[in-house]
Design an enzyme around this catalytic site. Structure first.
Site, PDB file in Angstrom:
ATOM      1  N   ARG A 248       0.833  -1.200   0.000  1.00 28.87           N
ATOM      2  CA  ARG A 248       0.000   0.000   0.000  1.00 28.87           C
ATOM      3  C   ARG A 248       0.872   1.256   0.000  1.00 28.87           C
ATOM      4  O   ARG A 248       1.857   1.335   0.743  1.00 28.87           O
ATOM      5  CB  ARG A 248      -0.912   0.022   1.232  1.00 28.87           C
ATOM      6  N   ASP A 249       0.485   2.226  -0.825  1.00 28.43           N
ATOM      7  CA  ASP A 249       1.203   3.499  -0.876  1.00 28.43           C
ATOM      8  C   ASP A 249       1.028   4.234   0.450  1.00 28.43           C
ATOM      9  O   ASP A 249      -0.057   4.269   1.030  1.00 28.43           O
ATOM     10  CB  ASP A 249       0.664   4.360  -2.035  1.00 28.43           C
ATOM     11  N   ILE A 250       2.113   4.832   0.921  1.00 32.26           N
ATOM     12  CA  ILE A 250       2.097   5.526   2.218  1.00 32.26           C
ATOM     13  C   ILE A 250       1.279   6.823   2.165  1.00 32.26           C
ATOM     14  O   ILE A 250       0.835   7.315   3.200  1.00 32.26           O
ATOM     15  CB  ILE A 250       3.551   5.799   2.681  1.00 32.26           C
TER      16      ILE A 250
ATOM     17  N   ASN B 237       4.665   6.477 -13.611  1.00 31.03           N
ATOM     18  CA  ASN B 237       5.243   7.800 -13.800  1.00 31.03           C
ATOM     19  C   ASN B 237       6.690   7.655 -14.265  1.00 31.03           C
ATOM     20  O   ASN B 237       7.407   6.773 -13.793  1.00 31.03           O
ATOM     21  CB  ASN B 237       5.208   8.582 -12.488  1.00 31.03           C
TER      22      ASN B 237
ATOM     23  N   VAL C 147      10.434   8.002  -6.968  1.00 30.93           N
ATOM     24  CA  VAL C 147      11.262   6.857  -6.569  1.00 30.93           C
ATOM     25  C   VAL C 147      11.769   6.208  -7.855  1.00 30.93           C
ATOM     26  O   VAL C 147      10.964   5.745  -8.680  1.00 30.93           O
ATOM     27  CB  VAL C 147      10.469   5.845  -5.718  1.00 30.93           C
TER      28      VAL C 147
ATOM     29  N   HIS D  45       7.778   1.147 -10.919  1.00 33.90           N
ATOM     30  CA  HIS D  45       6.636   0.646 -10.156  1.00 33.90           C
ATOM     31  C   HIS D  45       5.361   1.078 -10.851  1.00 33.90           C
ATOM     32  O   HIS D  45       5.330   2.111 -11.525  1.00 33.90           O
ATOM     33  CB  HIS D  45       6.673   1.148  -8.713  1.00 33.90           C
TER      34      HIS D  45
ATOM     35  N   HIS E  46       1.380   2.063 -10.250  1.00 34.61           N
ATOM     36  CA  HIS E  46       0.368   2.456  -9.266  1.00 34.61           C
ATOM     37  C   HIS E  46      -0.969   1.828  -9.660  1.00 34.61           C
ATOM     38  O   HIS E  46      -1.377   1.908 -10.830  1.00 34.61           O
ATOM     39  CB  HIS E  46       0.164   3.975  -9.278  1.00 34.61           C
TER      40      HIS E  46
END
Ligand code: AMP
Length: 116
Positions: free
Chosen positions: A29-31, A87, A96, A100, A102
């Site tokens: 899970r994204d922070i 992205n 980052v 990755h 999303h």
């Protein structure tokens, strides 16, 4: 490629809510969630940006997308819908530098791509 915070998450050196892992990739899970569901899918093969993925590694990207779709089905929101995003570099908003995907879901999402 330099070490990133995602390598530390993969090694469980910093806490994260890891929701999936297999031999190719892991997901957590994204922070700072941008939707009710916001999960990041990260390949275990390292590339800093999408620009660095050669044609013969296209399967790395395909696996991220199909893992996200499987997760959406498993969580029961695949029919309502979701968005996947990668992205790339500054204008793409990448922060980052380890590729990755999303996965955003859980509510109708606004339009995207507007400058700002
Ligand atoms: P991007 O801006 O596309 O590079 O996405 C990086 C994402 O990583 C952002 O959405 C951040 O909120 C997320 N992020 C950064 N650090 C962490 C962390 N420690 N745990 C979970 N997500 C993180």
């Amino acid at each position: 490629m330099s070490e990133t915070i995602f390598h530390k998450i993969q090694r469980r050196e910093i806490p994260a809510d890891i929701v999936y892992e297999d031999e190719h990739l892991f997901a957590f899970r994204d922070i700072a969630p941008q939707a009710p569901v916001h999960v990041l899918f990260v390949p275990k093969q390292d590339f800093a940006t999408l620009n660095d993925v050669p044609d013969d590694s296209a399967a790395v990207i395909g696996r991220l997308a199909t893992a996200a779709a499987r997760y959406a089905k498993s969580q029961g929101f695949s029919e309502d819908g979701y968005r996947i995003v990668m992205n790339c570099n500054g204008d793409g908003g990448q922060t980052v530098f380890q590729i990755h995907l999303h996965l955003l879901a859980g509510a109708p999402l606004g339009r995207f791509g507007t400058p700002g």
